[in-house]
Structure formats: C-alpha cells, structure tokens
Design a protein around this motif. Structure first.
Motif, PDB file in Angstrom:
ATOM      1  N   ARG A  31      -2.568 -19.439  -9.619  1.00  0.00           N
ATOM      2  CA  ARG A  31      -3.791 -20.178  -9.964  1.00  0.00           C
ATOM      3  C   ARG A  31      -4.954 -19.224 -10.230  1.00  0.00           C
ATOM      4  N   LEU A  32      -5.089 -18.188  -9.419  1.00  0.00           N
ATOM      5  CA  LEU A  32      -6.185 -17.237  -9.614  1.00  0.00           C
ATOM      6  C   LEU A  32      -5.987 -16.429 -10.899  1.00  0.00           C
ATOM      7  N   LEU A  33      -4.754 -16.062 -11.188  1.00  0.00           N
ATOM      8  CA  LEU A  33      -4.489 -15.335 -12.432  1.00  0.00           C
ATOM      9  C   LEU A  33      -4.762 -16.211 -13.650  1.00  0.00           C
ATOM     10  N   LYS A  34      -4.378 -17.468 -13.572  1.00  0.00           N
ATOM     11  CA  LYS A  34      -4.638 -18.392 -14.676  1.00  0.00           C
ATOM     12  C   LYS A  34      -6.135 -18.540 -14.911  1.00  0.00           C
ATOM     13  N   ASN A  35      -6.895 -18.656 -13.820  1.00  0.00           N
ATOM     14  CA  ASN A  35      -8.343 -18.781 -13.943  1.00  0.00           C
ATOM     15  C   ASN A  35      -8.951 -17.501 -14.500  1.00  0.00           C
ATOM     16  N   VAL A  62      -4.298  -4.809  -5.441  1.00  0.00           N
ATOM     17  CA  VAL A  62      -4.491  -5.397  -6.759  1.00  0.00           C
ATOM     18  C   VAL A  62      -3.266  -6.212  -7.157  1.00  0.00           C
ATOM     19  N   ILE A  63      -3.514  -7.332  -7.811  1.00  0.00           N
ATOM     20  CA  ILE A  63      -2.482  -8.146  -8.449  1.00  0.00           C
ATOM     21  C   ILE A  63      -2.690  -7.986  -9.946  1.00  0.00           C
ATOM     22  N   HIS A  64      -1.716  -7.424 -10.634  1.00  0.00           N
ATOM     23  CA  HIS A  64      -1.872  -7.088 -12.054  1.00  0.00           C
ATOM     24  C   HIS A  64      -0.900  -7.930 -12.873  1.00  0.00           C
ATOM     25  N   ASP A  65      -1.443  -8.820 -13.672  1.00  0.00           N
ATOM     26  CA  ASP A  65      -0.632  -9.628 -14.592  1.00  0.00           C
ATOM     27  C   ASP A  65      -0.621  -8.907 -15.931  1.00  0.00           C
ATOM     28  N   GLN A  66       0.448  -8.163 -16.171  1.00  0.00           N
ATOM     29  CA  GLN A  66       0.513  -7.331 -17.373  1.00  0.00           C
ATOM     30  C   GLN A  66       0.679  -8.164 -18.636  1.00  0.00           C
ATOM     31  N   ALA A  67       1.331  -9.325 -18.530  1.00  0.00           N
ATOM     32  CA  ALA A  67       1.550 -10.160 -19.715  1.00  0.00           C
ATOM     33  C   ALA A  67       0.237 -10.707 -20.242  1.00  0.00           C
ATOM     34  N   ILE A 103       2.529  -0.448  13.680  1.00  0.00           N
ATOM     35  CA  ILE A 103       2.394  -1.360  12.536  1.00  0.00           C
ATOM     36  C   ILE A 103       3.037  -0.753  11.298  1.00  0.00           C
ATOM     37  N   MET A 104       2.775   0.526  11.076  1.00  0.00           N
ATOM     38  CA  MET A 104       3.348   1.199   9.908  1.00  0.00           C
ATOM     39  C   MET A 104       4.874   1.206   9.976  1.00  0.00           C
ATOM     40  N   ALA A 105       5.410   1.392  11.184  1.00  0.00           N
ATOM     41  CA  ALA A 105       6.860   1.460  11.335  1.00  0.00           C
ATOM     42  C   ALA A 105       7.521   0.106  11.121  1.00  0.00           C
ATOM     43  N   ALA A 106       6.801  -0.974  11.457  1.00  0.00           N
ATOM     44  CA  ALA A 106       7.380  -2.319  11.386  1.00  0.00           C
ATOM     45  C   ALA A 106       7.122  -3.020  10.055  1.00  0.00           C
ATOM     46  N   THR A 107       6.386  -2.373   9.159  1.00  0.00           N
ATOM     47  CA  THR A 107       6.005  -3.004   7.896  1.00  0.00           C
ATOM     48  C   THR A 107       6.181  -2.009   6.752  1.00  0.00           C
ATOM     49  N   ASN A 108       5.948  -2.488   5.526  1.00  0.00           N
ATOM     50  CA  ASN A 108       5.958  -1.580   4.381  1.00  0.00           C
ATOM     51  C   ASN A 108       4.923  -2.062   3.368  1.00  0.00           C
ATOM     52  N   ASP A 109       4.510  -1.180   2.485  1.00  0.00           N
ATOM     53  CA  ASP A 109       3.590  -1.568   1.407  1.00  0.00           C
ATOM     54  C   ASP A 109       4.159  -1.172   0.047  1.00  0.00           C
ATOM     55  N   ARG A 110       5.455  -1.387  -0.098  1.00  0.00           N
ATOM     56  CA  ARG A 110       6.089  -1.115  -1.393  1.00  0.00           C
ATOM     57  C   ARG A 110       5.538  -2.074  -2.458  1.00  0.00           C
ATOM     58  N   THR A 111       5.505  -1.619  -3.693  1.00  0.00           N
ATOM     59  CA  THR A 111       5.060  -2.460  -4.797  1.00  0.00           C
ATOM     60  C   THR A 111       5.920  -3.717  -4.857  1.00  0.00           C
ATOM     61  N   GLU A 112       5.253  -4.850  -5.046  1.00  0.00           N
ATOM     62  CA  GLU A 112       5.926  -6.144  -5.076  1.00  0.00           C
ATOM     63  C   GLU A 112       5.813  -6.739  -6.478  1.00  0.00           C
ATOM     64  N   TYR A 113       6.870  -7.416  -6.920  1.00  0.00           N
ATOM     65  CA  TYR A 113       6.842  -8.120  -8.197  1.00  0.00           C
ATOM     66  C   TYR A 113       7.016  -9.608  -7.923  1.00  0.00           C
ATOM     67  N   ASP A 133       7.434 -12.092 -10.232  1.00  0.00           N
ATOM     68  CA  ASP A 133       8.202 -12.868 -11.198  1.00  0.00           C
ATOM     69  C   ASP A 133       9.430 -12.074 -11.643  1.00  0.00           C
ATOM     70  N   GLU A 134      10.361 -12.791 -12.255  1.00  0.00           N
ATOM     71  CA  GLU A 134      11.619 -12.160 -12.655  1.00  0.00           C
ATOM     72  C   GLU A 134      11.419 -11.084 -13.714  1.00  0.00           C
ATOM     73  N   ALA A 135      10.464 -11.307 -14.601  1.00  0.00           N
ATOM     74  CA  ALA A 135      10.220 -10.335 -15.671  1.00  0.00           C
ATOM     75  C   ALA A 135       9.444  -9.115 -15.186  1.00  0.00           C
ATOM     76  N   GLN A 136       9.005  -9.166 -13.929  1.00  0.00           N
ATOM     77  CA  GLN A 136       8.214  -8.102 -13.320  1.00  0.00           C
ATOM     78  C   GLN A 136       6.910  -7.845 -14.073  1.00  0.00           C
ATOM     79  N   ASP A 137       6.345  -8.925 -14.608  1.00  0.00           N
ATOM     80  CA  ASP A 137       5.040  -8.822 -15.267  1.00  0.00           C
ATOM     81  C   ASP A 137       3.896  -8.854 -14.259  1.00  0.00           C
ATOM     82  N   ILE A 138       4.124  -9.508 -13.103  1.00  0.00           N
ATOM     83  CA  ILE A 138       3.064  -9.616 -12.090  1.00  0.00           C
ATOM     84  C   ILE A 138       3.378  -8.627 -10.975  1.00  0.00           C
ATOM     85  N   ARG A 139       2.600  -7.566 -10.927  1.00  0.00           N
ATOM     86  CA  ARG A 139       2.819  -6.467  -9.990  1.00  0.00           C
ATOM     87  C   ARG A 139       1.728  -6.487  -8.916  1.00  0.00           C
TER      88      ARG A 139
END
Length: 491
Positions: free
Chosen positions: A368-372, A396-401, A427-437, A439-445
């Motif tokens: 919804r925020l990306l659409k807006n 950051v949430i990046h919608d490349q499309a 906290i660092m040991a129990a979590t991660n901050d890997r890049t997340e996608y 959508d299937e096309a990996q347009d939203i990073r």
C-alpha cells in the motif's frame, strides 16, 4: 494558587489547528487558553480520581512569508494564571511560515522498563535537555512521538490487588474479575503515572513548547500488550487494565475523541492522519486491536486505505511504533514455537512485524505504501518512523519495477537505555539482516542501510530531526549521546 497537575501538553491536528490539554484539581470551575493575546474557553475532555482534564483549540494561520512567528500562551483557571509543576506560568511555540521548510523531531521509548535501568543511567533526561537547547537555537515545528511515551510496567508490583492476582494459577487468573477494590487501584496507578512521568523540567517544557502528535505502544499499557494468548487478553483483569490505560492515553496523548485528525472517531482504534506544511502525517494504531493473529483490524485497514487514497501530493511520514524494516527474528521464533517456553518470549518475538502471524499484514502495508509513493511525484519522500527496539538505524524498501522507495528510520529511545554490549551480541546472534525480497520477481528489495559517520546500528540513546535540505534531500540526523553524529539523506 492555580496549579496544573499534568501539562500543558501542546498538540496539532491539522494545518492550522493547534490544541492544548492539561489537568487541574476537581474544584476548578472554568479554564481558559490565552494564546496570542486571545482568550478561548477550554472544555472538559475527561476526569481522573483527583483531577479534571481540559482541552483547548485554536486556529493559527501561518505567516505568508518564509519566516515563522512565535506565539506565547498562558492557562487561566477560574480567572487566575496557572502554574505548572516546574513553576512556569507562560509558554510559547513556533508557527513556521508558508514559505518555510518545517523541522521535525521524532522520539520514542520515553522511560525505563525497570528501576534498575534508571539507577544505572547517569543523566536520564540528557536528550530532552539537548532537544531544549536545539529548540532554543532553531525551533522545531512539530514533535512526533512514536510509542512508549511512558512506561506502565510497574503496575504488576505497584497495585496491591494485582500482586495478589499474579500469584494465582492460570485458571484462577482467567476466572477472577477486576473487583471493586482492584479497579480504583488501577485507575489511581495510571493517574499517578501521567502526573509524575512527564515532570522533568526539560521534557515538560518541550511538551508545552513544541506541538506534538503521539501514538502509543505496549509500554503505555504494559509490556507486551497484544502479544499474549487470546484467553489472557480477553480476561476481565487484562481488559480492565487495557480500558483504563486507553482512557488515559485518549485524554493526554490523543487529547480526546474531539481530535480532528482521527480517521474514525467512533472506532476502537486511534489511527490518525492530517497534512502539515507539505507533509502528510499518518499514524498507525498497532496496539488497540493487536492480537497474536492481527496487528490492525479490518476497520482500521479500511480507514487507512481510504486515507491513503486522499494522499496525492506532498511527503508522507508514517508512524509505526514497531519497525516494519528490521532484523529478522523468524528463525528464532520458529525454534521457540516448538518449546514450552513460547509464552515467555511473546514480547521479544511475537511483537515484531516479521513474526510469522503478521507477515501477511506487513506485506499488505508495504504494498500500500509503495502504491501510494508511485502515485505521488518521484521527488516526494515516504518515510516510516519507528522505535521500540532501543537502538537507531535506517532501512529501505526499494520497488525497482516502479522506481520508488520507502525509507524507514528507527529512533529509540530518548530516555530508555540501549541494549548492553552482551545483550546486543545476543540479539545479533539470534537474528539476521540479510536482504529480503518481497515478491517472486525480486523487484521489491528490503535492506538495512548504514548512516553516515556511524555504525549500522546506533547503540546509544537518541532522537532524530528531519528537515528538507537545499539539495532536496530529507536529512535525518540522530541526536545521540554517543560520540558519533549519525545522519542520512533520504533521496
């Protein structure tokens, strides 16, 4: 002497709608807000066991030029000038000019989860003192507060009837009602909380001098509210505590159901939105309707979507108390789901947007925020403001499309200390901050960023300032008690 018990707390609810709220002794018959030389009567917006809560409102137009103006005010009670708990009888706030870029301050986690942390903190209100100095040098236009404006966790040890209730087995807790002895004790607890926690000289001056908007989080009720099992959330005792905390939040932080910015004045939630000097302010209520299965009800979602449809220009600042973009706890959560200790971890794991039960709502919000953002001009910013986690960071949430971005700034806490080095390593040991996608096309990073002049995570108490620079970037500056001076330009 005409004394104020709480306040004044200044607010804003629309482009030119300024408000004030305060409480007095119950024998006060009339209250007036004398602002800019004009006297306006105040109305009663609520009551507590020992006080009457009053609210006032005034329309103040911005000056036409690039310079703003300072507006002074007083409170009169039965015709006599009122004095706050710090001996002040007059205050002032800044109204930016129509051609002036506003400056925002944002903070959260304004208190301590236990007394031990307070005793270990050398200067608990250092950052409020810094805000006071900064405001004196260059006034803030608006103060945004994103949750845990005070900490109610001591309710379990301060209320005698709740101490007894705590000792019961689970079945007895669920069947026990909030009796006629317990109820006034709970009411007086929250009354005292509001009358004592906002009394620091610098904090009280800033709340009276910078128009604010506030949205609650769990500690404004008690730690972990909304992330407990349904049968406990629905118990009579839990519900009475919640309804009492809600009453005080509505009176002093929302400034009553008369608040013009509420998306739905009859709803169970307090989501609000309004425009202010080229910015759209939108606050999500992530506590009033939270359960283990949902963060916001369908009614709140409908109100939010309808409001976003009206936001077609200007920058957008979204208050979400718990970060939407943050380290991933889901693997740790899945491990504890298979153990008998899950309930003890609800506050740490189930509260997060990335908890497995909330991931669908999180994706819906992001879309919804990306659409807006795509509907508005490319140069207009969208920033989520969050707290809760007692560190500062940016993601950051990046919608490349569609070629749009949504940034998220975390500032936490303005009073609550950051995790110790050992806690942070855990906290660092129990979590991660890997890049997340998303959508299937990996347009939203979705990824974490690193502020300038700082580590990626700011493990020091902080608040942030936001102002559009001459380079058309929205500059985020973390005002920190650490040695670094973190900043980041949102493009």
């Amino acid at each position: 002497m005409a004394d104020l018990k709480v306040g004044p707390v200044l607010g804003v609810e629309a482009e030119t709608a300024y408000t004030v709220v305060f409480s007095t002794a119950t024998d006060v018959q009339a209250a007036e807000w004398v602002v800019g030389g004009t006297t306006r009567p105040c109305k009663i917006v609520g009551s507590t066991p020992s006080s009457t809560v009053w609210g006032g409102e005034r329309t103040i137009a911005a000056p036409a030029g690039k310079s703003g103006k300072e507006v002074s005010y007083q409170i009169k009670l039965d015709g006599e000038v009122a004095t706050c708990g710090n001996g002040r009888t007059q205050w002032a706030f800044y109204v930016p000019g129509k051609g002036e870029q506003p400056t925002f301050a944002y903070g959260s986690c304004n208190g301590f989860s236990d007394l031990a942390l307070m005793h270990k903190t050398e200067n608990p209100y250092l950052l409020w003192q810094k805000m006071e100095a900064d405001h004196a040098a260059a006034p803030f236009s608006l103060l945004l507060m994103g949750g845990d404006q005070l900490y109610a966790d001591s309710i379990w040890t301060s209320v005698p009837e709740l101490q007894e209730w705590n000792a019961l087995c689970q079945d007895d807790k669920l069947s026990r009602s909030a009796n006629s002895i317990m109820r006034p004790q709970i009411d007086k607890f929250y009354e005292k909380l509001y009358q004592t926690r906002w009394t620091d000289p610098s904090m009280s001056l800033m709340l009276a001098s910078i128009p604010s908007v506030m949205m609650w989080d769990d500690h404004d009720i008690f730690d972990g509210w909304g992330s407990f099992p349904d049968e406990l959330l629905g118990s009579d005792v839990f519900q009475y505590i919640f309804q009492t905390a809600k009453k005080y939040f509505e009176m002093f932080q929302i400034r009553s159901r008369f608040n013009a910015s509420l998306l739905d004045k009859t709803a169970d939630h307090y989501a609000f939105g309004f425009s202010f000097r080229g910015y759209n302010i939108l606050a999500l209520d992530n506590r009033a309707e939270r359960t283990l299965q949902q963060i916001m009800s369908s009614d709140q979602w409908s109100a939010l979507i309808a409001h976003l449809d009206t936001v077609t220009k200007g920058h957008l600042l979204v208050l979400s108390a718990v970060p939407v973009v943050y380290r991933d706890f889901s693997f740790t959560e899945s491990l504890f789901d298979a153990t008998p200790w899950e309930e003890e971890l609800t506050d740490d794991l189930k509260d997060h947007w990335r908890s497995k039960n909330h991931q669908g709502e999180r994706a819906r919000l992001i879309h919804r925020l990306l659409k807006n953002a795509a509907r508005r001009k490319a140069e207009e910013k969208t920033v989520i403001l969050s707290g809760d986690v007692h560190i500062g960071c940016i993601g950051v949430i990046h919608d490349q499309a569609r070629g749009v971005k949504v940034h998220q700034v975390v500032s936490s806490g303005i009073v609550h200390p950051s995790p110790s080095r050992l806690q942070w390593l855990g906290i660092m040991a129990a979590t991660n901050d890997r890049t997340e996608y998303l959508d299937e096309a990996q347009d939203i990073r979705i990824s974490m960023l690193t502020p300038f002049a700082s580590d990626q995570y700011i493990r020091a108490r902080n608040f942030v300032t936001l102002k559009l620079g001459t380079d058309d970037k929205l500059w985020i500056n973390w005002q920190s008690e650490g040695k670094d001076e973190p900043s980041y330009p949102v493009e």
